[in-house]
Design an enzyme around this catalytic site. Structure first.
Site, PDB file in Angstrom:
ATOM      1  N   ASP A 173       0.689  -1.952  -0.307  1.00  0.00           N
ATOM      2  CA  ASP A 173      -0.307   0.265  -0.124  1.00  0.00           C
ATOM      3  C   ASP A 173       0.362   1.496   0.255  1.00  0.00           C
ATOM      4  O   ASP A 173       0.657   2.168  -0.694  1.00  0.00           O
ATOM      5  CB  ASP A 173      -1.113  -0.047   1.534  1.00  0.00           C
ATOM      6  CG  ASP A 173      -2.008  -0.949   0.788  1.00  0.00           C
ATOM      7  OD1 ASP A 173      -2.301  -1.678   0.040  1.00  0.00           O
ATOM      8  OD2 ASP A 173      -2.566  -1.025   2.063  1.00  0.00           O
ATOM      9  N   GLU A 174       2.182   1.438   0.703  1.00  0.00           N
ATOM     10  CA  GLU A 174       3.078   2.288   0.774  1.00  0.00           C
ATOM     11  C   GLU A 174       3.846   2.863  -0.444  1.00  0.00           C
ATOM     12  O   GLU A 174       3.434   3.830  -1.068  1.00  0.00           O
ATOM     13  CB  GLU A 174       3.454   2.279   2.122  1.00  0.00           C
ATOM     14  CG  GLU A 174       4.948   3.844   2.576  1.00  0.00           C
ATOM     15  CD  GLU A 174       5.711   2.930   3.185  1.00  0.00           C
ATOM     16  OE1 GLU A 174       6.507   4.388   3.260  1.00  0.00           O
ATOM     17  OE2 GLU A 174       5.769   2.196   4.083  1.00  0.00           O
TER      18      GLU A 174
END
Length: 459
Positions: A173-174
């Site tokens: 996600d990052e």
């Protein structure tokens, strides 16, 4: 001499005509004022705000974003209002004193209160995303990481904002949010290359405890955990993203120092520090992470780090941390991690930016050869010669959580542009002037008739 019937009729028609002109002039003036006010009002943006706290491994930063309220679901409108760097280390460093983690954010949250109008505090969403530092703590001590997050949530909830919670975001996600951020800021969504493919930049994000590599590959991503799908601006994006935990600058340095030999007198020599650099290091500080699980190679509690300053030797030491020998796929990055073939251009941010910004102080670096030359010069300098010297994942994170990037191309409401506004103002202004000119001519003609009648009567 009494006025003739024909003269009386002409006067009435003249009066009616003047009244009509007056009414039309009044209507024209009203239209001009109304259009001007409406255009002015539409140009005054009613702003909305959002806050994201980037709880990284080495520090925490607070970002405030703003966008026009009436166009929340439009695109290309969100901009960073201001930011604030929290003093002290990242929140994961407070795992032994969880009650101190929340108050460490006080100064930046107070700044947010001052930066955002008071009447909008209650509707301003606040998000906290913790990255690799908290991911490592969760691996090492899940219960303590949960207590730490709860303590931070309790403190932030005491502020008048609309706090949406704190969570540890995954490495994938990052990387994906960083990719969204850089391409959003570059205006790449909705554009296509000459070959018909989405024209986007790959994203390189160097943090304190992890590094993310994200890009749109030419073929299918075989590993499900490294695959992300987004539909943005009417186009589908299947991206490859991988987070290399422990390969951020801080954790990689721990692994590098752990691999060095400690002499009997308790010293470590490292070519990755400038010649003449010396620092006492607590040995336990390098074995408090899942990235350095091996037991200490010395009985000393502290060791002295001594720099020897050699970029060539440093590059050799660092390369030993990257295993390129094992790969069960057609192509790999390192450590056996499958990765599609690299293609296209990339944008590098976070710590990459700060390093390049430092080396660019004495002139722009236009290519990789110039970068390598700058690194060589710096690494070969003696420590005594050195006197010292905002993209990231947060915007993409907020855009995703507030659904501010629509899946389809947005419906663009046609507002009056500058050309239309000026055209209307000019046309109605000319009409008013013409009507006033007609009124003037009619009045002049009447006055001339009166003066002529008076002259005849005298005669």
């Amino acid at each position: 001499m009494p006025e003739s019937q024909e003269g009386i009729k002409q006067n009435k028609r003249r009066k009616h005509f003047i009244c009509l002109i007056a009414v039309l002039c009044l209507v024209g003036v009203v239209v001009l004022v109304a259009v001007g006010v409406m255009q002015s009002t539409s140009m005054q943006r009613n702003m909305k705000f959002g806050i994201v706290l980037d709880a990284g491994s080495s520090h925490t930063a607070l970002y405030i974003y703003q966008w026009p309220a009436e166009k929340m679901n439009n695109t290309g409108l969100v901009e960073q209002l201001t930011s604030c760097n929290v003093k002290g280390p990242g929140i994961s460093s407070y795992w032994r004193n969880v009650e101190q983690a929340g108050p460490s954010l006080r100064a930046c949250l107070d700044k947010a209160k001052q930066s955002i109008p008071k009447e909008q505090h209650g509707e301003t969403p606040v998000y906290l995303g913790a990255t690799a530092g908290m991911r490592l703590l969760r691996l090492q001590n899940p219960a303590q990481s949960e207590k730490l997050l709860q303590a931070v949530e309790t403190f932030i909830s005491s502020y008048p904002f609309d706090f949406r919670g704190a969570r540890i975001i995954s490495g994938a996600d990052e990387g994906a949010f960083g990719w969204i951020t850089i391409n959003y800021l570059m205006g790449n969504f909705g554009t296509v290359s000459a070959g018909g493919d989405p024209d986007t930049l790959g994203a390189l994000d160097l943090g304190g405890a992890s590094t993310q590599v994200t890009f749109i590959p030419n073929n299918v991503v075989k590993s499900p955990e490294d695959s992300k799908f987004f539909r943005l601006y009417g186009r589908s994006y299947h991206m490859y993203t991988h987070s290399f935990l422990c390969y951020g600058k801080d954790q990689a340095m721990k692994m590098l120092l752990q691999s060095l030999v400690v002499t009997d007198n308790g010293t470590i020599s490292s070519p990755c520090f400038n010649d003449g650099y010396e620092k006492l290091i607590n040995v336990s500080a390098f074995y408090d992470s899942p990235c350095t699980p091996d037991p200490p190679r010395t009985t000393h509690e502290t060791v002295k780090l001594i720099g020897t300053g050699s970029s060539k030797e440093c590059r050799s030491h660092v390369s030993q941390l990257l295993n390129h020998s094992s790969c069960n796929c057609s192509t790999c990055s390192f450590n056996g991690v499958c990765q599609p073939p690299i293609w296209g251009k990339f944008g590098a941010f976070s710590a990459f930016y700060y390093v390049m910004d430092f080396f660019s102080k004495h002139g722009p670096l236009k290519n990789l050869d110039q970068v390598q030359a700058a690194v060589e010069r710096f690494c070969n300098m003696a420590w005594q010669e050195i006197k010292g010297s905002d993209a990231g994942w947060t915007l993409g994170y907020m855009l995703n959580l507030t659904n501010m990037i629509p899946a389809e191309l947005p419906y663009t409401e046609t507002l009056m542009n500058e050309a239309s506004f000026l055209s209307i103002m000019v046309i109605f202004s000319l009409c008013v002037l013409i009507l006033l000119l007609l009124a003037f001519l009619v009045m002049k003609r009447k006055l001339c008739g009166v003066e002529q009648g008076a002259t005849l009567g005298t005669a």
